[in-house]
Each structure stands twice: as C-alpha cells, then as structure tokens.
Design an enzyme around this catalytic site. Structure first.
Site, PDB file in Angstrom:
ATOM      1  N   HIS A 201       0.845  -1.201   0.000  1.00 12.03           N
ATOM      2  CA  HIS A 201       0.000   0.000   0.000  1.00 12.03           C
ATOM      3  C   HIS A 201       0.882   1.254   0.000  1.00 12.03           C
ATOM      4  O   HIS A 201       0.591   2.227   0.700  1.00 12.03           O
ATOM      5  CB  HIS A 201      -0.932  -0.010   1.215  1.00 12.03           C
ATOM      6  CG  HIS A 201      -1.943  -1.106   1.150  1.00 12.03           C
ATOM      7  ND1 HIS A 201      -2.717  -1.486   2.221  1.00 12.03           N
ATOM      8  CD2 HIS A 201      -2.323  -1.908   0.119  1.00 12.03           C
ATOM      9  CE1 HIS A 201      -3.513  -2.481   1.852  1.00 12.03           C
ATOM     10  NE2 HIS A 201      -3.286  -2.756   0.591  1.00 12.03           N
TER      11      HIS A 201
ATOM     12  N   HIS B   4      -7.295  -1.267   2.338  1.00  9.99           N
ATOM     13  CA  HIS B   4      -6.499  -1.568   1.149  1.00  9.99           C
ATOM     14  C   HIS B   4      -6.721  -0.412   0.176  1.00  9.99           C
ATOM     15  O   HIS B   4      -7.750   0.249   0.227  1.00  9.99           O
ATOM     16  CB  HIS B   4      -6.922  -2.919   0.597  1.00  9.99           C
ATOM     17  CG  HIS B   4      -6.778  -4.013   1.626  1.00  9.99           C
ATOM     18  ND1 HIS B   4      -5.813  -4.980   1.558  1.00  9.99           N
ATOM     19  CD2 HIS B   4      -7.459  -4.235   2.781  1.00  9.99           C
ATOM     20  CE1 HIS B   4      -5.908  -5.774   2.628  1.00  9.99           C
ATOM     21  NE2 HIS B   4      -6.906  -5.337   3.383  1.00  9.99           N
TER      22      HIS B   4
HETATM   23  C1  LIG Z   1       0.581  -7.788  -4.739  1.00  9.83           C
HETATM   24  C2  LIG Z   1      -0.365  -6.648  -4.428  1.00  9.83           C
HETATM   25  C3  LIG Z   1      -1.531  -6.913  -3.716  1.00  9.83           C
HETATM   26  C4  LIG Z   1      -2.416  -5.877  -3.436  1.00  9.83           C
HETATM   27  N1  LIG Z   1      -3.610  -6.182  -2.863  1.00  9.83           N
HETATM   28  C5  LIG Z   1      -4.553  -5.224  -2.776  1.00  9.83           C
HETATM   29  C6  LIG Z   1      -5.865  -5.552  -2.368  1.00  9.83           C
HETATM   30  O1  LIG Z   1      -6.190  -6.717  -2.097  1.00  9.83           O
HETATM   31  N2  LIG Z   1      -6.778  -4.552  -2.295  1.00  9.83           N
HETATM   32  C7  LIG Z   1      -6.451  -3.248  -2.595  1.00  9.83           C
HETATM   33  O2  LIG Z   1      -7.325  -2.373  -2.471  1.00  9.83           O
HETATM   34  N3  LIG Z   1      -5.218  -2.916  -2.982  1.00  9.83           N
HETATM   35  C8  LIG Z   1      -4.272  -3.866  -3.111  1.00  9.83           C
HETATM   36  N4  LIG Z   1      -3.036  -3.546  -3.584  1.00  9.83           N
HETATM   37  C9  LIG Z   1      -2.713  -2.120  -3.827  1.00  9.83           C
HETATM   38  C10 LIG Z   1      -3.396  -1.495  -5.047  1.00  9.83           C
HETATM   39  O3  LIG Z   1      -3.387  -2.374  -6.143  1.00  9.83           O
HETATM   40  C11 LIG Z   1      -2.684  -0.182  -5.376  1.00  9.83           C
HETATM   41  O4  LIG Z   1      -2.780   0.691  -4.258  1.00  9.83           O
HETATM   42  C12 LIG Z   1      -3.255   0.544  -6.574  1.00  9.83           C
HETATM   43  O5  LIG Z   1      -3.253  -0.263  -7.723  1.00  9.83           O
HETATM   44  C13 LIG Z   1      -2.437   1.806  -6.825  1.00  9.83           C
HETATM   45  O6  LIG Z   1      -2.916   2.463  -7.954  1.00  9.83           O
HETATM   46  P1  LIG Z   1      -2.039   3.559  -8.698  1.00  9.83           P
HETATM   47  O7  LIG Z   1      -2.854   4.060  -9.833  1.00  9.83           O
HETATM   48  O8  LIG Z   1      -1.525   4.533  -7.701  1.00  9.83           O
HETATM   49  O9  LIG Z   1      -0.726   2.804  -9.225  1.00  9.83           O
HETATM   50  P2  LIG Z   1      -0.483   1.370 -10.012  1.00  9.83           P
HETATM   51  O10 LIG Z   1      -1.687   0.557  -9.856  1.00  9.83           O
HETATM   52  O11 LIG Z   1       0.787   0.890  -9.521  1.00  9.83           O
HETATM   53  O12 LIG Z   1      -0.393   1.853 -11.511  1.00  9.83           O
HETATM   54  C14 LIG Z   1       0.712   2.524 -12.055  1.00  9.83           C
HETATM   55  C15 LIG Z   1       0.821   2.217 -13.547  1.00  9.83           C
HETATM   56  O13 LIG Z   1       1.833   3.038 -14.122  1.00  9.83           O
HETATM   57  C16 LIG Z   1       2.646   2.250 -14.981  1.00  9.83           C
HETATM   58  N5  LIG Z   1       3.962   2.872 -15.040  1.00  9.83           N
HETATM   59  C17 LIG Z   1       4.873   2.953 -14.034  1.00  9.83           C
HETATM   60  N6  LIG Z   1       5.969   3.589 -14.474  1.00  9.83           N
HETATM   61  C18 LIG Z   1       5.747   3.924 -15.763  1.00  9.83           C
HETATM   62  C19 LIG Z   1       6.508   4.592 -16.743  1.00  9.83           C
HETATM   63  N7  LIG Z   1       7.741   5.059 -16.474  1.00  9.83           N
HETATM   64  N8  LIG Z   1       5.979   4.763 -17.987  1.00  9.83           N
HETATM   65  C20 LIG Z   1       4.728   4.319 -18.278  1.00  9.83           C
HETATM   66  N9  LIG Z   1       3.966   3.654 -17.379  1.00  9.83           N
HETATM   67  C21 LIG Z   1       4.463   3.474 -16.131  1.00  9.83           C
HETATM   68  C22 LIG Z   1       2.667   0.888 -14.303  1.00  9.83           C
HETATM   69  O14 LIG Z   1       3.077  -0.121 -15.189  1.00  9.83           O
HETATM   70  C23 LIG Z   1       1.225   0.775 -13.839  1.00  9.83           C
HETATM   71  O15 LIG Z   1       0.412   0.265 -14.855  1.00  9.83           O
HETATM   72  C24 LIG Z   1      -2.109  -4.547  -3.856  1.00  9.83           C
HETATM   73  C25 LIG Z   1      -0.942  -4.290  -4.575  1.00  9.83           C
HETATM   74  C26 LIG Z   1      -0.076  -5.332  -4.873  1.00  9.83           C
HETATM   75  C27 LIG Z   1       1.165  -5.040  -5.674  1.00  9.83           C
END
Ligand SMILES: Cc1cc2nc3c(=O)[nH]c(=O)nc-3n(C[C@H](O)[C@H](O)[C@H](O)COP(=O)(O)OP(=O)(O)OC[C@H]3O[C@@H](n4cnc5c(N)ncnc54)[C@H](O)[C@@H]3O)c2cc1C
Length: 565
Positions: free
Chosen positions: A495, A539
């Site tokens: 997280h 989460h």
């Molecule tokens: C193993 C695991 C289990 C989890 N379990 C849960 C759960 O059960 N419930 C829950 O609510 N949350 C869970 N989470 C957390 C949740 O998935 C994240 O908090 C959420 O997805 C974050 O969203 P975000 O948009 O901030 O970033 P992310 O979902 O990380 O998205 C970022 C995106 O940007 C892309 N990116 C990164 N760098 C670059 C770049 N330089 N150029 C182009 N693209 C790029 C990545 O590839 C990715 O697609 C879990 C996470 C993990 C890893």
C-alpha cells in the site's frame, strides 16, 4: 517521425491513470488524450481468473519486480515490493480486497490539504459512480452483510461482488469473532469500517476486475500506447510540454499528468530534474527545481500472516486443492463459463477493522502529535485489520493438502516514514526503496498488540477446539516471541503511499497542491497513491480510483471541458 501532440498526456494505466484518461476524454469538449503504459495489454480472460488471483503477482512479466532495501526491524530482509506492470497496473495483480477506508480518512485529508473536495461526501460520490456492487450473497451470508443502496454504485464500470458461495466454516468463524467481542458491521464500505463483515472483492462471476475495465468503450479521442516506458517529462521555461519515453517523444498542449504509482511517479519526476537537488546532482541529472520532498514520506501498512491447521473436513479447501482431477475439471469449467470452484473457493471470508484500547492507552501513542492522537481516537478509525480465510496455498503450495485458517494482520496508521531515492542516472534503473518498516517505536508496540489480540482469539476455546496445530504463529503471546515472529515473517501489503505528498504551499513535505499540481511547475500534475497525505485505513485500490476521479474532476472544471464547444 514527427512528434505527436495531444491536449493531455497521462502516464501510467493503473487505477488512477485509467480513470483520469477516460473521464477527460469523455468530457463534453472531447480533448485529445494520450494514455501511456510501460507494460502490455493484460486484460484478456487468461490473466483474470478470480480463483488464482493471488498467483498473479508471482508472474514476473506482470510485475516490475521490486525489492526493498534490507529492513533492520525485519532481520535485514529485503522484502517484496511488487508493482503491477501492464494495462490495469497493480489492480491487475493485487489480491482484490475491496475497501474504501474510513470516512474519517477523507475528512482528515481535506483538512490536511485545506480543500473540501476530498471530504467523504465528495469522495463517496465518486466511489459510487465507479462501482457496480453485486450483492449476490449465499443464503447463510445474508445476515452478516447488508450494504445500503445509498452507499454504493450499481452502474459503474468496476464490478465488485461478495462471493456467491462460502466455504463451510465462514459463518461459524464470524459468529465466534462476534462472540469474542468484534462488533458485527453490515457494511465496512459505508464510511464506517469498524467491526467484522464478509468482504467484497474486485471480481465478479469468476473474473478479476481491473482498471482496464474503465477503458472499455473508450472514445476515439483517447489513444492508449502500450510498452512505452516514460523516462522524463520535457520541461521548457518551467512548464511541462511533453514526455520522453523509451520509444519516442510526445507533446501536450495543456498538461502532463503522471500516474505511474507511488514508486515510479517520484522516479519520473527525479529524472525530469524535479526532486532533491543534491541527490540529482550526484547522478548528473540537471536540477530544474529543487523539491526535497520528492521520494520522501513513504508510508505503508506492515502485515504478517498467522496460519493454523484445522480439523480435517471443517473447511472445503483441502479436499479440492489436493485433488488434481477436481482442479483440472474446475479449471475447465471456469474456462467454459466462469463458474465452479475457481469462481468462489478461498475467494471469500471476513474482514475485521478493530479498535484497540491497549494501543490507544499506550505510552507510545502519547508521544505522537496531538492531531495524530486525536485521529486515532476517532470512533471510525481502526488500529488494526485482519482477514480470516486468506488463500495462502497460492503462495505456499504445501498448504494445498490441509484445511487451514489463515489470518493476515495489518497495522493501520503506521507512523514509520521511508523514502525512495535515486541510485543511477539511467532511467531504466529503479529507485532504491526503503520503507523503513517498523522504525517508529509506536509501530513496533502497536503491531505486537494487534497480533496479540488476534492470537487471543485463536487461543480461545471456540476457535482452538478445531485447531490441530499452529502452522505459522508466534510461539507465545509474549512481546519477545511476537517480535521474533514479526522479524522473521512480516512484510508489507503493497500500500505504498505518500512519496509525492499533497499539502499546502510552503509546507516542506508537500510536492503537489490540492489540485494535484506540482508546486512551481506549470502544466504538470501527479495523481496516484503517491500524493496521499495520510495512510488510508484499508487496502488502497479504491482510494487510487477515487484519486483519479478527483483529479479528472479538477481538470475538467479548470479547463471548462464540461461545456460543449
Ligand atoms: C501484490 C499486491 C496486492 C495488493 N492487494 C490489494 C488488495 O487486495 N486490495 C487493494 O485495495 N489494494 C491492493 N493492492 C494495492 C493497489 O493495487 C494499489 O494501491 C493501486 O493499484 C495503486 O494504484 P495507482 O494508480 O496509484 O498505481 P499502479 O496501480 O501501480 O499503476 C501505475 C501504472 O503506471 C505504470 N507505469 C509505471 N511507471 C511507468 C513509466 N515510467 N511509464 C509508463 N507507465 C508506467 C505501471 O506499469 C502501472 O500500470 C495490492 C498491490 C499489490 C502489488
């Protein structure tokens, strides 16, 4: 090749980025939007079987594959720091637990950044627009869950459901926990998470829901480019005018929005010359604006699992997971019509968000800032969380042969602050990641108490009568034994938050303002889990979706995109 130009460029197709790109593109003015994602399209059915959801993060090509620096309070272990790589981001590899957090989180967020748009009533509205909750509970589950229609969406693109079938010991487990003193909560996603409830997941009819679902029916003015890893934002005279990716440059006439997640957004900023100047200069990156807080303030929830072998036959898992014929038949059935064991078994259970008198009365709590103490005392703010039926056999295959209970325990409101820092001038080298887990004395005390409170339940006669042996658990309830167990077993629950923290102008730890704008740079916003000024009590995927919707709303209003030309 001539550089392409768009009104808006969004970097990263996780929950935040997909919502921003889709909502901007769908606004009345129909601006040209480019969504860039480093990974592939992983939204097809083969990647989305709900029944093996916990295996996804173990697939190397779906994961950035990060590890932390050695953690001194975890026996110097470098722990897994997974991040999803591909359309959907981390929502494509996460465990699917669907939690919005506490309404107190959102109200505190609004207060911290001085902007009511983050208050619960607004956050909940955005949440409801995104959600499509299916309340298809089994008969025996109906008395435990009763979400009110007014607290949920039924028309959003994100399918969320309770499991339609339950493993046979779940009702007794919930009854026992209620008898043990955990309050029954018919809907932990109503803004009040406190108590014990069956949990809902980001899946429906056997299929994982991911942020890629937001892009279904995307309009023609939204272009998605995959396998394009953004290396830096192109800045001219203090304004973001485009990005440079591994494949080419793209230009933006209005704004660049970085939504690459809490570990990669600060990475992109630093390689763009926006970060702690001394650190950048060490790696020969020209500092354009000294922003010492970029990469600082990393927060996360420490987590550890406890597992117990149960009397054979009181659950449904061993008979299924130990039988290859049944596994094969069930997978065939899932492939054919999305039903069978892989659509429900070990995908259900209960979630508890607990208040702890011992933590609230501790000497360590009294050392925290008064505002933090008051927040923790709030009746809607939990000190810890537990799940009951985690499918640990997807991580530890030997468990497939036994009926076992597995309780992940999570510390809420952890106070330790870590950082992500540059370790190379090469943008393909990730940042060094140091969450500094459990470095704060409050966290060490509170995590021990939380685990002890769970152990008190597992040692109570009502649970212990069906326990055959502990499989993974502290040796006793003593501080020393629990601490040893934490050192050997604890990790985080992925997280990661706060590395591009939102705050008020002039605050030394703030990087973006409440409109997601990077202070001192025009045309550049950051919107994803990196901006959170607090650690959400739950989460984090729902918060990430809400962040995306909030940022889209801000941009649509600022640019008058809601008015037809
Ligand atoms: C193993 C695991 C289990 C989890 N379990 C849960 C759960 O059960 N419930 C829950 O609510 N949350 C869970 N989470 C957390 C949740 O998935 C994240 O908090 C959420 O997805 C974050 O969203 P975000 O948009 O901030 O970033 P992310 O979902 O990380 O998205 C970022 C995106 O940007 C892309 N990116 C990164 N760098 C670059 C770049 N330089 N150029 C182009 N693209 C790029 C990545 O590839 C990715 O697609 C879990 C996470 C993990 C890893």
């Amino acid at each position: 090749m001539a550089a392409e130009s768009f009104d808006f460029i969004v970097v990263g197709a996780g929950p935040a980025g997909c919502v921003i790109a889709q909502q901007l593109a769908n606004s009345a003015r129909k601006p040209d939007v480019l969504l860039l994602e480093a990974g592939r399209d992983i939204s097809s059915k083969q990647y989305r079987c709900a029944g093996v959801k916990v295996k996804s993060f173990q697939v190397p090509e779906l994961n950035w594959g990060y590890k932390t620096q050695p953690q001194p309070y975890l026996n110097d272990r470098a722990i897994d720091y997974s991040r999803g790589l591909g359309l959907g981001g981390s929502s494509a590899i996460n465990f699917g637990i669907w939690t919005v957090g506490s309404e107190a989180d959102y109200n505190r967020w609004a207060k911290l950044v001085g902007d009511d748009t983050f208050r619960w009533e607004h956050a909940q509205k955005r949440y409801k627009q995104l959600e499509n909750l299916h309340i298809d509970l089994p008969e025996e589950g109906r008395k435990y869950a009763g979400p009110r229609a007014s607290d949920h969406g039924d028309n959003g693109k994100l399918n969320v459901s309770y499991s339609p079938r339950w493993e046979r010991d779940i009702p007794e487990m919930i009854d026992n926990l209620i008898e043990f003193g955990w309050e029954a909560n018919p809907d932990y996603n109503s803004g009040n998470p406190i108590g014990i409830s069956p949990y809902a997941s980001s899946e429906h009819k056997g299929l994982r829901t991911t942020a890629a679902d937001i892009l279904v029916d995307k309009p023609g003015n939204l272009k998605v480019v995959l396998q394009s890893s953004v290396q830096r934002v192109i800045l001219e005279d203090g304004k973001a005018i485009g990005i440079e990716s591994s494949e080419r440059k793209y230009f933006a006439t209005r704004e660049v929005i970085v939504s690459a997640g809490a570990l990669n957004s600060p990475h992109i900023l630093m390689h763009s010359g926006l970060g702690p100047a001394a650190q950048l200069e060490k790696f020969n990156i020209t500092s354009i604006k000294d922003i010492p807080a970029v990469g600082q303030h990393l927060r996360d929830h420490p987590a550890v699992t406890l597992a117990f072998a149960r009397r054979e036959g009181i659950m449904d898992r061993a008979a299924f997971y130990s039988n290859q014929d049944r596994l094969d038949a069930a997978m065939k059935q899932w492939e054919e019509d999305g039903t069978g064991e892989f659509s429900w078994l070990a995908r259900e259970g209960a979630i508890g968000f607990l208040k702890s008198k011992r933590i609230l009365e501790s000497a360590e709590l009294k050392t925290l800032p008064a505002e933090e103490q008051a927040f923790m005392q709030d009746s809607l703010v939990p000190q810890w969380e537990a799940l009951t039926h985690f499918p640990a056999h997807d991580v530890v295959p030997a468990l497939a042969n036994i009926d076992y209970a597995c309780f992940p325990v999570f510390l809420m409101n952890a106070q330790s602050r870590g950082e992500v820092t540059l370790q190379s001038s090469d943008p393909s080298v990730p940042l060094a990641m140091d969450p500094k887990l459990l470095t704060h004395p409050f966290d060490r005390m509170a995590f021990i108490q939380a685990i002890r409170e769970l152990l008190e339940f597992t040692q109570s006669a009502m649970f212990a009568k069906d326990t055959v042996a502990p499989l993974s658990s502290p040796k006793s309830l003593s501080d020393e034994d629990i601490e040893t167990y934490i050192k050997e077993q604890a990790s985080t629950v992925w997280h990661m938050s706060g590395t591009v923290k939102m705050g008020k102008e002039g605050e030394p730890d703030a990087v973006v303002d409440s409109k997601f704008k990077v202070f001192g740079v025009d045309g550049l916003r950051v919107a994803d889990m990196s901006v959170t000024p607090l650690l959400i009590n739950g989460h984090t995927q729902v918060a990430a979706y809400i962040i995306g919707a909030t940022c889209a709303e801000v941009l649509i209003k600022e640019y008058g995109l809601d008015k037809s030309a």
